[in-house]
Design a protein around this motif. Structure first.
Motif, PDB file in Angstrom:
ATOM      1  N   GLU A  81     -32.212  27.187  51.173  1.00  0.00           N
ATOM      2  CA  GLU A  81     -31.270  25.964  50.626  1.00  0.00           C
ATOM      3  C   GLU A  81     -32.114  24.692  50.927  1.00  0.00           C
ATOM      4  OE1 GLU A  81     -27.468  23.611  52.573  1.00  0.00           O
ATOM      5  OE2 GLU A  81     -27.902  25.749  53.247  1.00  0.00           O
ATOM      6  N   GLN A  82     -33.060  24.502  51.639  1.00  0.00           N
ATOM      7  CA  GLN A  82     -33.823  23.349  51.591  1.00  0.00           C
ATOM      8  C   GLN A  82     -34.814  23.271  50.342  1.00  0.00           C
ATOM      9  OE1 GLN A  82     -33.673  20.669  53.785  1.00  0.00           O
ATOM     10  NE2 GLN A  82     -35.200  19.824  52.304  1.00  0.00           N
ATOM     11  N   VAL A  83     -35.076  24.252  49.987  1.00  0.00           N
ATOM     12  CA  VAL A  83     -36.100  24.701  48.833  1.00  0.00           C
ATOM     13  C   VAL A  83     -35.471  24.132  47.634  1.00  0.00           C
ATOM     14  CG1 VAL A  83     -37.232  25.948  47.234  1.00  0.00           C
ATOM     15  CG2 VAL A  83     -37.762  26.087  49.801  1.00  0.00           C
ATOM     16  N   LEU A  84     -34.164  24.505  47.212  1.00  0.00           N
ATOM     17  CA  LEU A  84     -33.175  24.359  46.144  1.00  0.00           C
ATOM     18  C   LEU A  84     -32.687  22.871  46.338  1.00  0.00           C
ATOM     19  CD1 LEU A  84     -30.821  27.459  46.237  1.00  0.00           C
ATOM     20  CD2 LEU A  84     -32.801  26.890  44.707  1.00  0.00           C
ATOM     21  N   TRP A  85     -32.429  22.185  47.480  1.00  0.00           N
ATOM     22  CA  TRP A  85     -32.373  20.793  47.566  1.00  0.00           C
ATOM     23  C   TRP A  85     -33.434  19.753  47.230  1.00  0.00           C
ATOM     24  CZ3 TRP A  85     -28.245  17.733  48.423  1.00  0.00           C
ATOM     25  CH2 TRP A  85     -28.532  16.389  48.818  1.00  0.00           C
ATOM     26  N   SER A  86     -34.720  20.362  47.504  1.00  0.00           N
ATOM     27  CA  SER A  86     -35.797  19.756  47.067  1.00  0.00           C
ATOM     28  C   SER A  86     -36.110  19.786  45.777  1.00  0.00           C
ATOM     29  CB  SER A  86     -37.073  20.073  48.009  1.00  0.00           C
ATOM     30  OG  SER A  86     -36.792  19.824  49.201  1.00  0.00           O
ATOM     31  N   VAL A  87     -35.841  20.844  45.172  1.00  0.00           N
ATOM     32  CA  VAL A  87     -36.122  20.953  43.679  1.00  0.00           C
ATOM     33  C   VAL A  87     -35.176  20.097  43.004  1.00  0.00           C
ATOM     34  CG1 VAL A  87     -36.035  22.530  41.771  1.00  0.00           C
ATOM     35  CG2 VAL A  87     -37.207  23.553  43.932  1.00  0.00           C
ATOM     36  N   GLY A  88     -33.960  20.175  43.362  1.00  0.00           N
ATOM     37  CA  GLY A  88     -32.905  19.414  42.796  1.00  0.00           C
ATOM     38  C   GLY A  88     -33.082  18.095  42.735  1.00  0.00           C
ATOM     39  N   ALA A  89     -33.387  17.410  43.970  1.00  0.00           N
ATOM     40  CA  ALA A  89     -33.782  16.104  44.061  1.00  0.00           C
ATOM     41  C   ALA A  89     -35.263  15.735  43.391  1.00  0.00           C
ATOM     42  CB  ALA A  89     -33.920  15.925  45.723  1.00  0.00           C
ATOM     43  N   PHE A  90     -35.913  16.448  43.292  1.00  0.00           N
ATOM     44  CA  PHE A  90     -37.204  16.303  42.524  1.00  0.00           C
ATOM     45  C   PHE A  90     -36.764  16.208  40.881  1.00  0.00           C
ATOM     46  CE2 PHE A  90     -40.534  18.439  39.814  1.00  0.00           C
ATOM     47  CZ  PHE A  90     -41.515  17.583  39.851  1.00  0.00           C
ATOM     48  N   ILE A  91     -36.148  17.223  40.343  1.00  0.00           N
ATOM     49  CA  ILE A  91     -35.640  16.922  39.052  1.00  0.00           C
ATOM     50  C   ILE A  91     -34.819  15.727  38.653  1.00  0.00           C
ATOM     51  CG2 ILE A  91     -34.196  17.936  37.351  1.00  0.00           C
ATOM     52  CD1 ILE A  91     -34.946  20.861  38.512  1.00  0.00           C
ATOM     53  N   VAL A  92     -33.796  15.390  39.493  1.00  0.00           N
ATOM     54  CA  VAL A  92     -33.101  14.226  39.286  1.00  0.00           C
ATOM     55  C   VAL A  92     -33.979  13.002  39.165  1.00  0.00           C
ATOM     56  CG1 VAL A  92     -31.408  12.614  40.466  1.00  0.00           C
ATOM     57  CG2 VAL A  92     -31.191  14.962  40.358  1.00  0.00           C
ATOM     58  N   ALA A  93     -35.012  12.862  40.536  1.00  0.00           N
ATOM     59  CA  ALA A  93     -35.896  11.913  40.633  1.00  0.00           C
ATOM     60  C   ALA A  93     -36.911  11.695  39.306  1.00  0.00           C
ATOM     61  CB  ALA A  93     -36.598  11.790  41.900  1.00  0.00           C
ATOM     62  N   LEU A  94     -37.683  12.740  38.880  1.00  0.00           N
ATOM     63  CA  LEU A  94     -38.288  12.611  38.040  1.00  0.00           C
ATOM     64  C   LEU A  94     -37.874  12.231  36.752  1.00  0.00           C
ATOM     65  CD1 LEU A  94     -41.540  12.476  37.639  1.00  0.00           C
ATOM     66  CD2 LEU A  94     -41.451  15.160  37.076  1.00  0.00           C
ATOM     67  N   GLY A  95     -36.526  12.824  36.706  1.00  0.00           N
ATOM     68  CA  GLY A  95     -35.908  12.791  35.380  1.00  0.00           C
ATOM     69  C   GLY A  95     -35.363  11.450  35.079  1.00  0.00           C
ATOM     70  N   LEU A  96     -34.959  10.652  36.237  1.00  0.00           N
ATOM     71  CA  LEU A  96     -34.731   9.153  35.949  1.00  0.00           C
ATOM     72  C   LEU A  96     -35.734   8.578  35.595  1.00  0.00           C
ATOM     73  CD1 LEU A  96     -32.186   8.600  38.828  1.00  0.00           C
ATOM     74  CD2 LEU A  96     -31.762   8.763  36.602  1.00  0.00           C
ATOM     75  N   VAL A  97     -36.938   8.638  36.318  1.00  0.00           N
ATOM     76  CA  VAL A  97     -37.930   7.820  36.296  1.00  0.00           C
ATOM     77  C   VAL A  97     -38.892   7.937  34.685  1.00  0.00           C
ATOM     78  CG1 VAL A  97     -38.604   7.170  38.455  1.00  0.00           C
ATOM     79  CG2 VAL A  97     -39.846   9.067  37.320  1.00  0.00           C
ATOM     80  N   VAL A  98     -38.732   9.137  34.280  1.00  0.00           N
ATOM     81  CA  VAL A  98     -39.353   9.483  32.984  1.00  0.00           C
ATOM     82  C   VAL A  98     -38.424   8.976  31.754  1.00  0.00           C
ATOM     83  CG1 VAL A  98     -39.873  11.244  31.212  1.00  0.00           C
ATOM     84  CG2 VAL A  98     -40.651  11.591  33.740  1.00  0.00           C
ATOM     85  N   THR A  99     -36.883   9.039  32.046  1.00  0.00           N
ATOM     86  CA  THR A  99     -36.190   8.615  31.018  1.00  0.00           C
ATOM     87  C   THR A  99     -36.281   7.256  30.874  1.00  0.00           C
ATOM     88  OG1 THR A  99     -34.412  10.415  31.454  1.00  0.00           O
ATOM     89  CG2 THR A  99     -33.737   8.527  30.729  1.00  0.00           C
ATOM     90  N   PHE A 100     -36.282   6.550  31.819  1.00  0.00           N
ATOM     91  CA  PHE A 100     -36.682   4.929  31.929  1.00  0.00           C
ATOM     92  C   PHE A 100     -37.990   4.694  31.198  1.00  0.00           C
ATOM     93  CE2 PHE A 100     -32.887   4.319  34.236  1.00  0.00           C
ATOM     94  CZ  PHE A 100     -32.422   2.877  33.810  1.00  0.00           C
ATOM     95  N   HIS A 101     -38.788   5.441  31.521  1.00  0.00           N
ATOM     96  CA  HIS A 101     -40.326   5.174  30.860  1.00  0.00           C
ATOM     97  C   HIS A 101     -40.096   5.500  29.329  1.00  0.00           C
ATOM     98  CE1 HIS A 101     -44.733   5.251  30.761  1.00  0.00           C
ATOM     99  NE2 HIS A 101     -44.441   6.138  29.832  1.00  0.00           N
ATOM    100  N   GLU A 102     -39.624   6.505  29.004  1.00  0.00           N
ATOM    101  CA  GLU A 102     -39.796   6.887  27.560  1.00  0.00           C
ATOM    102  C   GLU A 102     -38.740   5.868  26.769  1.00  0.00           C
ATOM    103  OE1 GLU A 102     -41.737   8.495  26.224  1.00  0.00           O
ATOM    104  OE2 GLU A 102     -42.666   9.788  28.121  1.00  0.00           O
ATOM    105  N   PHE A 103     -37.658   5.487  27.346  1.00  0.00           N
ATOM    106  CA  PHE A 103     -36.797   4.592  26.843  1.00  0.00           C
ATOM    107  C   PHE A 103     -37.622   3.302  26.560  1.00  0.00           C
ATOM    108  CE2 PHE A 103     -33.517   1.053  26.904  1.00  0.00           C
ATOM    109  CZ  PHE A 103     -32.784   1.728  25.971  1.00  0.00           C
TER     110      PHE A 103
END
Length: 447
Positions: free
Chosen positions: A2-24
Motif C-alpha cells: 500500500e505504501q509503495v502504491l501511495w508513493s508511486v501515485g504521489a510521485f506521478i502527481v508531483a512530477l506530472g504537475l511540475v512537468v506540465t507547468f514547465h512544458e506549458f
C-alpha cells in the motif's frame, strides 16, 4: 504494498504537475511568438490519451511519466508550405527562440511561488526551534549549545521553525563552520560559532540535527495510557485507557522511559503492574508478549502539553504569503545552486544524489503528512527541475540557451555537426547521472 502504491501515485502527481507547468511555459511563449506547436506531451513513449485541440496542437499523456516535451514546427525537418515557414521555430529570431526555451524553467519558478503562496495561505503547523537534548561529545556540545535555548538565526538569516533550521544547515554541507544566534531562557541573545570540520552527515542514516548532536524539544512522555492496541497483551489484561503505570513487580518507576525499559527487558514474562486509577492504586497481572526480541505490552502513552508559544501556525494574508513564496523560492534556488557547486568541487559526494525512486519516496512521505507539506515538496521539486534545466548541458534547456548565446555573438548558428556531437555528449552525461541516481536509490532501499 500500500505504501509503495501511495508513493508511486504521489510521485506521478508531483512530477506530472511540475512537468506540465514547465512544458506549458515553453508552449505559452512559443504561441505568443507565432510558433506553431505540433505536440504538447506529458510523459514519453506511447500516448495513453490524446486529443486534437482547436489550435491544431495534439495534446497527449504518454506512458512514461518521467518528463514531457513540446514539439514545434521546424521547416528544415517537417514538410511545410511556404506560407507556414514563418510559423517555424527555427525561422524565429535568436531572442524569440531564447525566450521560448527559457520560459520552461521560469514557469517552474512561478509554480514554486504559487505552491508556497498557497501553503502559507492555508497555514503550516510549525514548532519553534528550541533545542531539546544535546548529545555528549557532539559537535553541538563542543560548540556550547545547551538544552532549552532557542535558535533565532543561522548565518545572520532569521529562522522561524525547525524547517528553516534544516534548510540553513543543508546549505552549509561541506563548509567549515556556521554561526547560530541563540536566545537563552533569560532572553539574552548571543552568537555561537559551530565548527563543521568534523561533521559527517549521512542523509541515509540520520538527519542534519541528529548528525550535529541536536534534538528537537518535545514535552516529556508520561506513563498514562492513551491507547491500547487490539490483540495485544495489554488488551488481554484489565488495563484501561487513563491508567498510570507507577511500578513493575514491586519496583517503583520514576518515568515512562524506565517503565518501557523494564517491559522491554522481559519478553513473554508474567508481570505485576502497579497502576493509579480513579485516585487509587491497584495491581494488575499482565502476560507480556515479544516483538523483535523485546518485551511487548501494546500501549501508547500520553505526552505532556507543549508550553505556551512553542507550537504555532505559519500563516499569512495574501500579500505577505506571496512575498514569502517569492523569498522561499529564491532560497530554494540558492540552495540548489549551492549543492550543485559543492557537487562539482567535491565538497559533497555523488552518493547524496537521488533519482526517481528517491523522489517517489519523498513525494509519498510528504503527501501522507498533508496538503501543506506536499505543496512544500512540490516547490522543492519544481525549483530543482528549473535550475537543472538551466545548466549549460546539451539536451537540456540550458544547452540550447548556450547555443543561442553563441549564435547571437557570432551572427550565425553553431554548425550542425558540433550541435549533434554536443547533444551526444549531453545524452551521455544525463544517462550517467540517471544510472548513478538509480544505483543510489537501490542502495538506500536494500541497506
Amino acid at each position: 504494498m500500500e505504501q509503495v502504491l501511495w508513493s508511486v501515485g504521489a510521485f506521478i502527481v508531483a512530477l506530472g504537475l511540475v512537468v506540465t507547468f514547465h512544458e506549458f511555459g515553453h508552449f505559452w511563449v512559443a504561441r505568443r511568438c507565432g510558433v506553431k506547436v505540433l505536440t504538447f506531451s506529458i510523459g514519453f513513449g506511447k500516448p495513453l490519451f490524446r486529443w486534437q485541440g482547436k489550435d491544431g496542437t495534439q495534446y497527449q499523456i504518454a506512458a512514461v511519466p518521467l518528463g514531457g516535451y513540446v514539439r514545434m514546427l521546424d521547416h528544415e525537418v517537417d514538410p511545410v508550405s511556404e506560407q507556414e515557414v514563418p510559423k517555424s521555430f527555427r525561422s524565429k529570431s535568436v531572442g524569440q527562440r531564447f525566450a521560448v526555451v527559457v520560459a520552461g524553467p521560469m514557469a517552474n519558478f512561478v509554480f514554486s511561488i504559487a505552491a508556497l503562496w498557497l501553503m502559507l495561505m492555508i497555514g503550516m503547523p510549525a514548532l519553534k526551534p528550541i533545542i531539546g537534548n544535546v548529545s555528549a561529545d557532539s559537535i553541538a556540545e563542543r560548540s556550547g549549545l545547551t538544552p532549552g535555548v532557542e535558535i533565532t538565526a543561522i548565518d545572520n538569516r532569521d529562522v522561524q521553525d525547525w524547517q528553516d533550521v534544516n534548510m540553513a544547515l543543508v546549505r552549509r554541507i561541506g563548509d567549515a563552520s556556521t554561526t547560530f544566534r541563540i536566545r537563552e531562557q533569560n532572553g539574552v541573545e548571543r552568537d555561537v560559532q559551530v565548527s563543521l570540520s568534523d561533521w559527517n552527515f549521512d542523509p541515509d542514516r540520520d538527519s542534519t540535527l541528529e548528525s550535529l548532536g541536536l534534538d528537537v524539544f518535545r514535552p516529556a512522555v508520561t506513563s498514562t495510557i492513551a491507547l491500547i492496541a487490539e490483540n495485544s497483551p495489554a488488551s488481554a489484561s484489565d488495563l484501561r485507557v487513563g491508567d498510570k503505570i507507577i511500578g513493575i513487580d514491586g519496583t517503583q518507576t520514576r518515568n515512562w522511559e524506565q517503565t518501557r525499559e523494564l517491559i522491554a527487558a522481559q519478553p513473554n514474562a508474567q508481570r505485576e503492574l502497579l497502576i493509579e486509577r480513579d485516585g487509587g492504586q491497584q495491581q494488575i497481572s499482565v502476560q507480556l508478549g515479544e516483538l523483535d526480541g523485546r518485551g511487548y505490552l501494546g500501549i501508547s502513552t500520553q505526552q505532556e502539553a507543549y508550553p505556551d508559544g512553542y507550537l504555532f501556525t505559519l500563516q499569512y494574508g495574501p500579500l505577505q504569503a506571496f512575498a514569502g513564496g517569492v523569498e522561499r523560492t529564491w532560497q530554494l534556488m540558492g540552495l540548489t545552486l549551492g549543492m550543485l557547486k559543492k557537487l562539482v568541487t567535491g565538497d559533497i559526494g555523488v552518493n547524496n544524489l537521488s533519482g526517481p525512486v528517491g523522489i517517489a519516496q519523498g513525494a509519498g512521505a510528504h503527501a501522507s503528512y498533508g496538503l501543506v507539506y506536499f505543496l512544500s515538496f512540490l516547490a522543492l521539486i519544481s525549483v530543482s527541475l528549473g535550475v537543472l534545466n538551466l545548466l549549460p548541458i546539451p539536451m537540456l534547456d540550458g544547452g540550447h540557451l548556450l547555443f543561442y548565446a553563441i549564435e547571437w555573438v557570432r551572427g550565425k548558428p553553431v554548425p550542425e555537426r558540433i550541435q549533434e556531437l554536443s547533444f551526444r555528449v549531453g545524452l551521455l552525461i544525463l544517462g550517467t547521472l540517471l544510472v548513478v541516481t538509480l544505483f543510489n536509490d537501490i542502495g538506500r532501499l536494500i541497506s
